[in-house]
Design a protein around this motif. Sequence first.
Motif, PDB file in Angstrom:
ATOM      1  N   LEU A 270      -6.168 -16.980  15.087  1.00  0.00           N
ATOM      2  CA  LEU A 270      -4.743 -16.588  15.662  1.00  0.00           C
ATOM      3  C   LEU A 270      -3.571 -17.596  15.744  1.00  0.00           C
ATOM      4  N   PRO A 271      -2.580 -17.655  15.509  1.00  0.00           N
ATOM      5  CA  PRO A 271      -1.381 -18.741  15.636  1.00  0.00           C
ATOM      6  C   PRO A 271      -0.954 -18.960  17.180  1.00  0.00           C
ATOM      7  N   LEU A 272      -0.858 -19.983  17.510  1.00  0.00           N
ATOM      8  CA  LEU A 272      -0.134 -20.432  18.797  1.00  0.00           C
ATOM      9  C   LEU A 272       0.475 -21.766  18.493  1.00  0.00           C
ATOM     10  N   SER A 273       1.595 -21.609  17.828  1.00  0.00           N
ATOM     11  CA  SER A 273       2.525 -22.638  17.723  1.00  0.00           C
ATOM     12  C   SER A 273       3.276 -23.531  18.943  1.00  0.00           C
TER      13      SER A 273
ATOM     14  N   ARG B 226      14.392 -20.804  15.947  1.00  0.00           N
ATOM     15  CA  ARG B 226      13.567 -19.402  16.376  1.00  0.00           C
ATOM     16  C   ARG B 226      12.188 -20.037  16.979  1.00  0.00           C
ATOM     17  N   GLU B 227      11.777 -21.096  17.031  1.00  0.00           N
ATOM     18  CA  GLU B 227      10.244 -21.392  17.401  1.00  0.00           C
ATOM     19  C   GLU B 227      10.080 -21.074  18.625  1.00  0.00           C
ATOM     20  N   ARG B 228      10.981 -21.116  19.810  1.00  0.00           N
ATOM     21  CA  ARG B 228      10.601 -20.767  21.212  1.00  0.00           C
ATOM     22  C   ARG B 228      10.353 -19.200  21.328  1.00  0.00           C
ATOM     23  N   GLU B 229      11.215 -18.554  20.505  1.00  0.00           N
ATOM     24  CA  GLU B 229      10.920 -16.952  20.542  1.00  0.00           C
ATOM     25  C   GLU B 229       9.455 -16.724  19.855  1.00  0.00           C
ATOM     26  N   ILE B 230       9.244 -17.371  18.810  1.00  0.00           N
ATOM     27  CA  ILE B 230       8.139 -17.160  17.928  1.00  0.00           C
ATOM     28  C   ILE B 230       6.948 -17.449  18.834  1.00  0.00           C
ATOM     29  N   PHE B 231       6.921 -18.531  19.506  1.00  0.00           N
ATOM     30  CA  PHE B 231       5.985 -18.996  20.509  1.00  0.00           C
ATOM     31  C   PHE B 231       5.537 -18.008  21.396  1.00  0.00           C
TER      32      PHE B 231
ATOM     33  N   GLU C 230       2.325 -13.452  23.580  1.00  0.00           N
ATOM     34  CA  GLU C 230       2.179 -11.945  23.903  1.00  0.00           C
ATOM     35  C   GLU C 230       0.996 -11.285  22.836  1.00  0.00           C
ATOM     36  N   GLU C 231       1.055 -11.565  21.734  1.00  0.00           N
ATOM     37  CA  GLU C 231      -0.012 -11.120  20.693  1.00  0.00           C
ATOM     38  C   GLU C 231      -1.435 -11.338  21.123  1.00  0.00           C
TER      39      GLU C 231
END
Length: 182
Positions: free
Chosen positions: A19-22, A167-172, A177-178
């Motif tokens: 799973l991603p965790l940027s 948008r990176e902070r929002e994506i992070f 949450e995921e």
Amino acid sequence: YQSHYAQFFLYSKGFSKLLPLSDYINLDLIGNLNSPKKDIVLYNPAKGYEFTKKIISKMPDVEFVALKGLNKDQLRKLLETSKLYIDFGHFPGKDRLPREAVSNGCCIITGRLGASYFYEDVPINDEYKFDVKEKNVPYIIEKIRYVLANYNDCKHDFDFYRSRIRREREIFHNEIEELFLA
């Protein structure tokens, strides 16, 4: 994983449940995108310097500035007033300095080492990415001169990258949450 490069590496080692965790950059380092720009080429002397100095030695008429020994304000000022950032080192992930440079209105030119090879990690047009080989030095020099002379046109080639970085902070936060819902 923080980058598609890392994801690919993990897949190649047999891992399949990933799973991603940027991450995201400090937006306090983003200055005024409309600041007047100077014909300055910034580079990170800690990465790819052996190759970068071949380029610098063939361009004595161009001002190259190493990004080292700077406090946060000095770094931001250089990033917001320079036209170009180059990086021919290995990208172990979505590196911070190229993202900070692009966010401050710099165009960037990179090699294709590590994460910089992947468009998903460094989403810039292929014309700004070069294989780090001696035979490409003249083409890189030509591209540097082109960007410096045509900055106002070239800067728009990085609009997508800039918008994604914003948008990176929002994506992070969505990735966190995921992870906890998975």
